[in-house]
Design a protein around this motif. Structure first.
Motif, PDB file in Angstrom:
ATOM      1  N   UNK A  79       0.358  -1.502   0.073  1.00 13.82           N
ATOM      2  CA  UNK A  79       0.009   0.320   0.205  1.00 13.82           C
ATOM      3  C   UNK A  79       1.013   1.270  -0.201  1.00 13.82           C
ATOM      4  N   UNK A  80       1.710   1.292   0.626  1.00  9.57           N
ATOM      5  CA  UNK A  80       2.697   2.318   0.520  1.00  9.57           C
ATOM      6  C   UNK A  80       3.481   2.677  -0.327  1.00  9.57           C
ATOM      7  N   UNK A  81       4.088   1.531  -1.016  1.00 11.07           N
ATOM      8  CA  UNK A  81       4.898   1.965  -2.302  1.00 11.07           C
ATOM      9  C   UNK A  81       4.000   2.254  -3.147  1.00 11.07           C
ATOM     10  N   UNK A  82       2.388   1.410  -3.478  1.00 11.62           N
ATOM     11  CA  UNK A  82       1.514   2.551  -4.447  1.00 11.62           C
ATOM     12  C   UNK A  82       1.665   3.747  -3.907  1.00 11.62           C
ATOM     13  N   UNK A  83       1.507   5.062  -3.437  1.00 15.28           N
ATOM     14  CA  UNK A  83       1.090   5.904  -3.223  1.00 15.28           C
ATOM     15  C   UNK A  83       1.990   7.467  -3.706  1.00 15.28           C
ATOM     16  N   UNK A  84       1.305   7.903  -5.063  1.00 12.65           N
ATOM     17  CA  UNK A  84       2.592   8.884  -4.973  1.00 12.65           C
ATOM     18  C   UNK A  84       3.754   9.137  -4.049  1.00 12.65           C
ATOM     19  N   UNK A  85       4.240  10.053  -4.737  1.00 10.03           N
ATOM     20  CA  UNK A  85       5.715   9.529  -3.523  1.00 10.03           C
ATOM     21  C   UNK A  85       5.269  10.709  -2.253  1.00 10.03           C
ATOM     22  N   UNK A  86       4.716  11.781  -2.918  1.00 10.66           N
ATOM     23  CA  UNK A  86       5.177  12.521  -1.680  1.00 10.66           C
ATOM     24  C   UNK A  86       3.948  12.130  -0.381  1.00 10.66           C
ATOM     25  N   UNK A  87       2.579  11.635  -0.782  1.00 11.84           N
ATOM     26  CA  UNK A  87       1.959  11.047   0.168  1.00 11.84           C
ATOM     27  C   UNK A  87       2.942   9.864   1.156  1.00 11.84           C
TER      28      UNK A  87
END
Lengths: 189, 167
Positions: free
Chosen positions: A131-139
């Motif tokens: 889940x964390x890896x699939x978020x946009x970079x700043x999020x």
């Protein structure tokens, strides 16, 4: 002596008196967190170490531009963040705006029936990472700083150049997505 | 306290981050009555705890600190480079230019020189108009007088350029 000083005192000593020991102490204090933060962004340890070195070199070179009233840690993470974003742009990183549901759901389906508790913890870690890896970079950066680097919301806001409210809403958004995925896995609130 | 305000404060409540405007008692009172907010709080808490499941910190390689010191020496403490060797640079520039000319195709080079000569020379030296003679009897030879040199362009199957010093 240096070990009792705050980060700001150490950096002031380095910037004004050229105290190299103070700089080394700052590296010793923060290098693990910086490498960990960058590693969670780029998922490659040698690249993470290289970018962490670049971060400390920039700190070394920009000593004159540091404002003494500014907390050191957010400043350090701001430079690390910029190094990461620059690297991601260079590597033609594709900014994902939504979760890669197929990837996440496949992981959940593969893991949903495991009865063992430690295995379940491992599954949860896997889902968190996905889940964390699939978020946009700043999020993603905000979540990493909050949960893995134990930074306060105010420090994250200063690092990211936004308000605390923005940080909180991004963290909330990330947690909601994670919660949905965990519910699909069978963990009900 | 209404649902909107409670949900706004849930993250602080779940993370037990006490802010000045967080009224824990009122939030708990609301959660005891509102099933939707209570469910939202529980799912947020599960996600919050899951985020804390991975507390491992990556271990840097033992080479990190020495490598950093090396890079600082190279990139920050290195002595300034000596001033550029101008005659050497000129030699290099000329040899590069000759190298480029060597690999140029002569017909294209000749054509470029002729075109440049026609357009540039009269403007640069208006008093010395280049004498361009085009012999109608021998239209295959073109002679151009430059200020310091003159050139013959012999137009044949292959175009070639001959440059000689001005007399």
């Amino acid at each position: 002596m240096n070990q009792e000083w705050s980060d700001e005192q150490l950096f002031k000593s380095f910037a004004t008196d050229g105290n190299k020991e103070a700089f080394d102490e700052l590296v010793r204090r923060h290098h693990k967190h910086i490498i960990d933060f960058i590693f969670r962004m780029v998922r490659d340890l040698s690249r993470a170490e290289d970018l962490a070195q670049t971060t400390f070199i920039m700190i070394f070179q920009k000593a004159g531009s540091y404002m003494p009233n500014r907390p050191f840690k957010p400043w350090l993470f701001t430079i690390a963040k910029n190094c990461v974003l620059s690297e991601l742009r260079k590597k033609h990183y594709e900014y994902e705006t939504f979760l890669d549901d197929r990837k996440t759901d496949a992981l959940i389906e593969n893991n949903v029936s495991t009865p063992d508790t430690s295995a379940e913890r491992s599954e949860i870690r896997g889902i968190v990472r996905t889940v964390v890896d699939s978020l946009p970079p700043k999020k993603k950066m905000m979540l990493i700083m909050r949960f893995f680097e134990d930074m306060k919301y105010s420090e994250i806001a200063e690092t990211m150049g936004c308000s605390e409210g923005t940080v909180k809403s991004n963290v909330f958004y990330g947690l909601q997505i994670l919660s949905e995925k965990l519910q699909k896995m069978g963990i009900q609130p | 306290m209404n649902c909107r305000r409670v949900r706004h404060s849930l993250l602080d409540y779940v993370s037990r981050e006490r802010s000045s405007d967080l009224d824990t008692a009122k939030i708990e009172q609301h959660l005891s009555k509102c099933a939707l907010c209570a469910r939202e709080m529980r799912s947020l808490r599960i996600a919050y705890n899951a985020m804390h499941a991975d507390r491992s910190v990556v271990e840097p390689s033992p080479n990190f600190a020495p490598a950093l010191q090396r890079r600082i020496k190279q990139e920050c403490l290195a002595e300034k480079r000596p001033p550029a060797d101008l005659p050497g640079m000129l030699d290099k520039w000329i040899s590069n230019l000759l190298g480029m000319v060597k690999y140029c195709r002569i017909p294209e080079l000749a054509a470029a020189v002729v075109v440049m000569a026609f357009f540039i020379t009269p403007n640069l030296f208006p008093a010395q108009q280049p004498a361009t003679h085009i012999s109608m009897e021998e239209p295959r030879i073109l002679e151009i007088d430059f200020p310091f040199t003159s050139a013959f362009v012999i137009i044949s199957e292959k175009v070639s350029l001959v440059v000689r010093p001005a007399l």
